[in-house]
Enzyme design. Structure first.
Site, PDB file in Angstrom:
ATOM      1  N   TRP A 101       0.831  -1.207   0.000  1.00  0.00           N
ATOM      2  CA  TRP A 101       0.000   0.000   0.000  1.00  0.00           C
ATOM      3  C   TRP A 101       0.862   1.253   0.000  1.00  0.00           C
ATOM      4  CZ3 TRP A 101      -4.279  -1.340  -1.903  1.00  0.00           C
ATOM      5  CH2 TRP A 101      -4.930  -2.510  -1.518  1.00  0.00           C
ATOM      6  N   ASP A 168      -1.885   6.711   6.083  1.00  0.00           N
ATOM      7  CA  ASP A 168      -2.894   5.751   5.642  1.00  0.00           C
ATOM      8  C   ASP A 168      -3.162   4.847   6.841  1.00  0.00           C
ATOM      9  OD1 ASP A 168      -4.400   3.704   4.609  1.00  0.00           O
ATOM     10  OD2 ASP A 168      -2.992   3.169   3.004  1.00  0.00           O
ATOM     11  N   LYS A 192     -12.353  -1.894   6.832  1.00  0.00           N
ATOM     12  CA  LYS A 192     -11.609  -2.742   7.759  1.00  0.00           C
ATOM     13  C   LYS A 192     -12.049  -2.547   9.208  1.00  0.00           C
ATOM     14  CE  LYS A 192      -8.525  -3.266   4.201  1.00  0.00           C
ATOM     15  NZ  LYS A 192      -7.762  -2.466   3.254  1.00  0.00           N
TER      16      LYS A 192
HETATM   17  C1  LIG Z   1      -7.201  -2.011   2.175  1.00  0.00           C
HETATM   18  C2  LIG Z   1      -6.160  -0.983   2.197  1.00  0.00           C
HETATM   19  C3  LIG Z   1      -6.059  -0.006   1.190  1.00  0.00           C
HETATM   20  C4  LIG Z   1      -6.947  -0.002  -0.030  1.00  0.00           C
HETATM   21  O1  LIG Z   1      -8.180   0.484   0.296  1.00  0.00           O
HETATM   22  P1  LIG Z   1      -9.304   0.725  -0.833  1.00  0.00           P
HETATM   23  O2  LIG Z   1     -10.384   1.337  -0.005  1.00  0.00           O
HETATM   24  O3  LIG Z   1      -9.639  -0.616  -1.379  1.00  0.00           O
HETATM   25  O4  LIG Z   1      -8.756   1.637  -1.854  1.00  0.00           O
HETATM   26  C5  LIG Z   1      -5.090   0.955   1.314  1.00  0.00           C
HETATM   27  N1  LIG Z   1      -4.251   0.980   2.358  1.00  0.00           N
HETATM   28  C6  LIG Z   1      -4.313   0.058   3.339  1.00  0.00           C
HETATM   29  C7  LIG Z   1      -3.369   0.135   4.488  1.00  0.00           C
HETATM   30  C8  LIG Z   1      -5.275  -0.944   3.290  1.00  0.00           C
HETATM   31  O5  LIG Z   1      -5.332  -1.864   4.268  1.00  0.00           O
END
Ligand SMILES: *Cc1c(COP(=O)(O)O)cnc(C)c1O
Length: 359
Positions: A101, A168, A192
């Site tokens: 990511w 993030d 999540k």
């Molecule tokens: C799941 C995830 C993403 C991607 O998220 P989307 O909403 O599918 O774009 C980005 N960063 C992290 C740390 C993730 O766990």
């Protein structure tokens, strides 16, 4: 049989949230209408949106210096939106590369300005969180991924930086208290720890915005959504409603300190078994960097052929989503806020039973 949902995302949500969301899909607050068919400008939904924001502020301990936004496009859109809004063409932003990511965020930011990767664990297949590096003072911001969902590492201490952090937090937001003052911007895909897919939560300090010279499309400019309180266009009504229910649940269950205690206990239970069980081995090289959200482990050396048998045994016990990400292999047990320790105990018992049978 009860299912124990260890999926990485979309992921487990509290059972009470699911029940209330189901009810609202049929009849929202006795309106005789579903939450799915009411206007995003109705007083009923405005109340939901307001409560969701108030709860985020309350849970995260946000001062009025921060704006709370409910956007779409997933965390993946934030990879470019952060850079587009914060980084001018001839400026530099510092990034840590701690997983897939992070790497994607770096790739997107390069479209808008200069990126310096000041810390990376890529060469060691992202098995630890880098430490002991400097973030240059001329960087506009320092971007990190607080929890690496795929590789199972997590920051347990924020790096000292002379510039604002942009994070993030998709896979560990609201799993523990946040030291908000260090952050200029936090983003998280909802699926999540917050609610259904289709919602992205952004917490931003507006004073870091409006400093780039490029033209930003209206929808991609954070200032649009701050000014219009996330209703410039139709926001994701149902995901916001479910997120609001989850925020209520977090608050009713003791807030972030209680989430942290609960998550630490679950992680300890599982990692203890990973370390004690002769058939399994953890893949995070520095144990201090292990994620409390996503535990990654593989079969012990020489036992690889037993992988399928273990997954079958998990399935028989109702443990779902334990297979590792394709880029890592092995197993991953995601234990987000909503998971009870009883479910982790079921998985641990499966691991013990597996070792008795095959060890
Ligand atoms: C799941 C995830 C993403 C991607 O998220 P989307 O909403 O599918 O774009 C980005 N960063 C992290 C740390 C993730 O766990």
């Amino acid at each position: 049989m009860k299912k124990h949902n260890f999926s990485a995302g979309p992921a487990i949500l509290p059972a009470t949230v699911m029940e209330q969301a189901s009810q609202a899909a049929l009849d929202f607050n006795g309106m005789g209408l579903s939450i799915l068919e009411i206007s995003h400008r109705s007083p009923e939904f405005t109340a939901v949106l307001n409560e969701a924001e108030v709860l985020v502020r309350d849970i995260a301990g946000l001062s009025d210096d921060y704006a709370v936004l409910f956007l779409q496009g997933g965390a993946s859109s934030q990879f470019f939106m952060t850079a587009m809004n914060l980084l001018d063409e001839h400026e530099m932003a510092a990034y840590a590369d701690t997983g897939s990511w992070s790497a994607k965020a770096i790739k997107e930011a390069r479209n808008f300005g200069k990126v310096e990767v000041v810390a990376s664990s890529k060469e060691q297949n992202y098995t630890f969180i880098p430490k002991g590096y400097e973030v240059p003072a001329n960087a506009k911001y320092f971007h990190l991924t607080s929890n690496n969902t795929i590789f199972g590492t997590q920051y347990h201490k924020w790096p000292e930086t002379p510039v604002p952090l942009v994070a993030d937090m998709s896979s560990d937001i609201f799993s523990r208290p946040i030291d908000m003052e260090r952050f200029g911007l936090i983003y998280a895909g909802a699926q999540k720890n917050i609610g259904p897919a289709g919602l992205t939560l952004v917490i931003v300090r507006p004073d870091i915005l409006g400093k780039v010279s490029r033209t930003i499309p209206t929808m991609l400019d954070y200032r649009t959504h701050i000014a219009k309180k996330s209703t410039f266009n139709t926001p994701p009504v149902f995901p916001i409603y479910v997120a609001m229910l989850t925020f209520r649940w977090i608050k009713a269950n003791g807030g972030l300190p209680a989430m942290a205690t609960r998550n630490a206990a679950k992680a300890q239970l599982l990692y203890q078994e990973v370390d004690a069980n002769p058939l399994f081995t953890g893949i995070v090289t520095d144990k201090a960097d292990r994620s409390q959200m996503n535990a990654t482990f593989v079969m012990a050396p020489g036992k690889e052929e037993l992988q399928g048998a273990f997954l079958d045994m998990c399935k028989e016990a109702g443990c779902i989503g334990v297979k590792g990400h394709r880029s890592v292999g092995g197993f991953r047990a995601s234990m987000y806020n909503a998971m009870d320790i009883e479910s982790v105990q079921v998985l641990v018992d499966v691991m013990k039973g597996f070792a008795e049978k095959y060890g």
